[in-house]
Scaffold this active site. Sequence first.
Site, PDB file in Angstrom:
ATOM      1  CG  HIS A 119      15.170 -23.416  -9.350  1.00  0.00           C
ATOM      2  ND1 HIS A 119      14.157 -22.512  -9.150  1.00  0.00           N
ATOM      3  CD2 HIS A 119      16.300 -22.809  -8.914  1.00  0.00           C
ATOM      4  CE1 HIS A 119      14.655 -21.411  -8.605  1.00  0.00           C
ATOM      5  NE2 HIS A 119      15.949 -21.568  -8.443  1.00  0.00           N
ATOM      6  CB  VAL A 134       7.778  -9.519   1.426  1.00  0.00           C
ATOM      7  CG1 VAL A 134       7.958 -10.470   2.600  1.00  0.00           C
ATOM      8  CG2 VAL A 134       6.314  -9.138   1.243  1.00  0.00           C
ATOM      9  CD  GLN A 135       5.842  -3.818  -0.501  1.00  0.00           C
ATOM     10  OE1 GLN A 135       5.888  -3.400  -1.654  1.00  0.00           O
ATOM     11  NE2 GLN A 135       4.910  -4.654  -0.089  1.00  0.00           N
ATOM     12  CE1 TYR A 162       8.786 -11.538  -9.299  1.00  0.00           C
ATOM     13  CE2 TYR A 162       7.812 -10.380 -11.177  1.00  0.00           C
ATOM     14  CZ  TYR A 162       8.722 -10.426 -10.134  1.00  0.00           C
ATOM     15  OH  TYR A 162       9.579  -9.369  -9.937  1.00  0.00           O
ATOM     16  CB  SER A 170      14.989 -12.390 -14.377  1.00  0.00           C
ATOM     17  OG  SER A 170      15.458 -12.501 -13.060  1.00  0.00           O
ATOM     18  CE  LYS A 220      16.096  -2.463 -14.794  1.00  0.00           C
ATOM     19  NZ  LYS A 220      15.820  -2.093 -16.195  1.00  0.00           N
ATOM     20  CE  LYS A 278      17.170 -14.736 -11.200  1.00  0.00           C
ATOM     21  NZ  LYS A 278      17.791 -14.823  -9.834  1.00  0.00           N
TER      22      LYS A 278
HETATM   23  P1  A3P Z   1      14.561  -9.529 -11.639  1.00  0.00           P
HETATM   24  O1  A3P Z   1      15.872 -10.093 -12.064  1.00  0.00           O
HETATM   25  O2  A3P Z   1      13.619  -9.346 -12.796  1.00  0.00           O
HETATM   26  O3  A3P Z   1      14.686  -8.291 -10.836  1.00  0.00           O
HETATM   27  P2  A3P Z   1      14.512 -16.068  -7.852  1.00  0.00           P
HETATM   28  O4  A3P Z   1      14.474 -15.752  -6.406  1.00  0.00           O
HETATM   29  O5  A3P Z   1      13.592 -17.186  -8.220  1.00  0.00           O
HETATM   30  O6  A3P Z   1      15.902 -16.245  -8.328  1.00  0.00           O
HETATM   31  O7  A3P Z   1      13.894 -14.798  -8.618  1.00  0.00           O
HETATM   32  C1  A3P Z   1      14.585 -13.581  -8.667  1.00  0.00           C
HETATM   33  C2  A3P Z   1      13.705 -12.524  -9.275  1.00  0.00           C
HETATM   34  O8  A3P Z   1      12.661 -12.188  -8.336  1.00  0.00           O
HETATM   35  C3  A3P Z   1      14.474 -11.234  -9.553  1.00  0.00           C
HETATM   36  O9  A3P Z   1      13.857 -10.626 -10.695  1.00  0.00           O
HETATM   37  C4  A3P Z   1      14.186 -10.464  -8.270  1.00  0.00           C
HETATM   38  O10 A3P Z   1      14.405  -9.077  -8.350  1.00  0.00           O
HETATM   39  C5  A3P Z   1      12.700 -10.789  -8.092  1.00  0.00           C
HETATM   40  N1  A3P Z   1      12.243 -10.479  -6.736  1.00  0.00           N
HETATM   41  C6  A3P Z   1      12.785 -10.885  -5.565  1.00  0.00           C
HETATM   42  N2  A3P Z   1      12.144 -10.310  -4.534  1.00  0.00           N
HETATM   43  C7  A3P Z   1      11.171  -9.523  -5.066  1.00  0.00           C
HETATM   44  C8  A3P Z   1      10.182  -8.646  -4.505  1.00  0.00           C
HETATM   45  N3  A3P Z   1      10.070  -8.449  -3.195  1.00  0.00           N
HETATM   46  N4  A3P Z   1       9.347  -7.998  -5.360  1.00  0.00           N
HETATM   47  C9  A3P Z   1       9.452  -8.176  -6.698  1.00  0.00           C
HETATM   48  N5  A3P Z   1      10.378  -8.988  -7.279  1.00  0.00           N
HETATM   49  C10 A3P Z   1      11.229  -9.648  -6.470  1.00  0.00           C
END
Ligand code: A3P
Length: 301
Positions: free
Chosen positions: A115, A235-236, A201, A145, A264, A53
Amino acid sequence: MAKVSVTSVELPPRPQLFDFHGVSMTNIFTDNWENIQNFQARPDDILIATYPKAGNTWLSYILDLLYFGQTSPEHRTSLSIYLKVPNLEVAIPSLQQGTEMLDNLSTSPRLIKTHLPVQFIPKSFWEQNCRIIYMARNAKDSVVSFFHFERMALIHPEPGDWNSYLQRFMEGKMVFGPWHDHVSTWRKKKENYSKLHYMFYEDLVEDTGREIDKLCCFLGLSPSAEEKETILGKVQFDKMKTNDTVNHSKYRGMDLKKSSFMRKGKVGDWKNHFTVAQNEEFDEDYKKKMKDPTLQFRTEV
Ligand code: A3P
């Protein structure tokens, strides 16, 4: 054995945590252990490592676009990210294992998701002097998350209620072990392994363009201004949320009624979950475990 697709697979019951060489794990990530440990990395492989996450999918997509965004044939553009950037350790019964997917990957470089805590990384990555990117996310947003993710991700243990989940996070009884050890030991690795780019992050949220520039510098890439603009657009968070190749919406293993993968994407959502008492207890515990003054996280930007 014939392999079925991740969009149609019958999933096993939710797994249980167990102690695996001192780290809490589930069989989904240990069943293929021998092949993982014997995995043959290539010198140009790029490992994308995070605690769960911390934005692994985001980073994977950025790298995929940097390397293959210009040259990808149409069919590749429509492939899910988990096929383009396979997870080294995953082994879901009746699906292709991560190592198998990587052996069959035809791209160069191969982008590889993990991971695993640093001590579990197959030795060939170090021997081949592979580039590794580690992204860390602050503990409070990580646990929030992770909680929502485990509510929906059916290949993870049942999370239980929020308060007991938070306690368990502090105890380090999470898949892939304690957050504190993960971010700290990966950071320590930088001292004797120069091909490790350690990033946050929160920085990527604050200024995605700046962090992509740093990544390019580490990777020896020089995209044109136009290419970079295109990548920044794609990537937004809002763009990724509606992009089925990265939002995991087609993946049967997630119960989208409970949460969404692209949930989020914010720094500071923990404030909507932690009570004052939980926050005080968490901070106390954090101080005891995080002694390295050079490793500082931001819980808001
Ligand atoms: P949240 O649950 O806080 O929204 P992973 O890919 O390691 O599982 O991480 C997932 C987390 O990264 C999620 O967080 C996800 O929304 C966030 N995430 C993925 N793409 C993103 C982006 N373009 N901008 C900001 N956060 C992003």
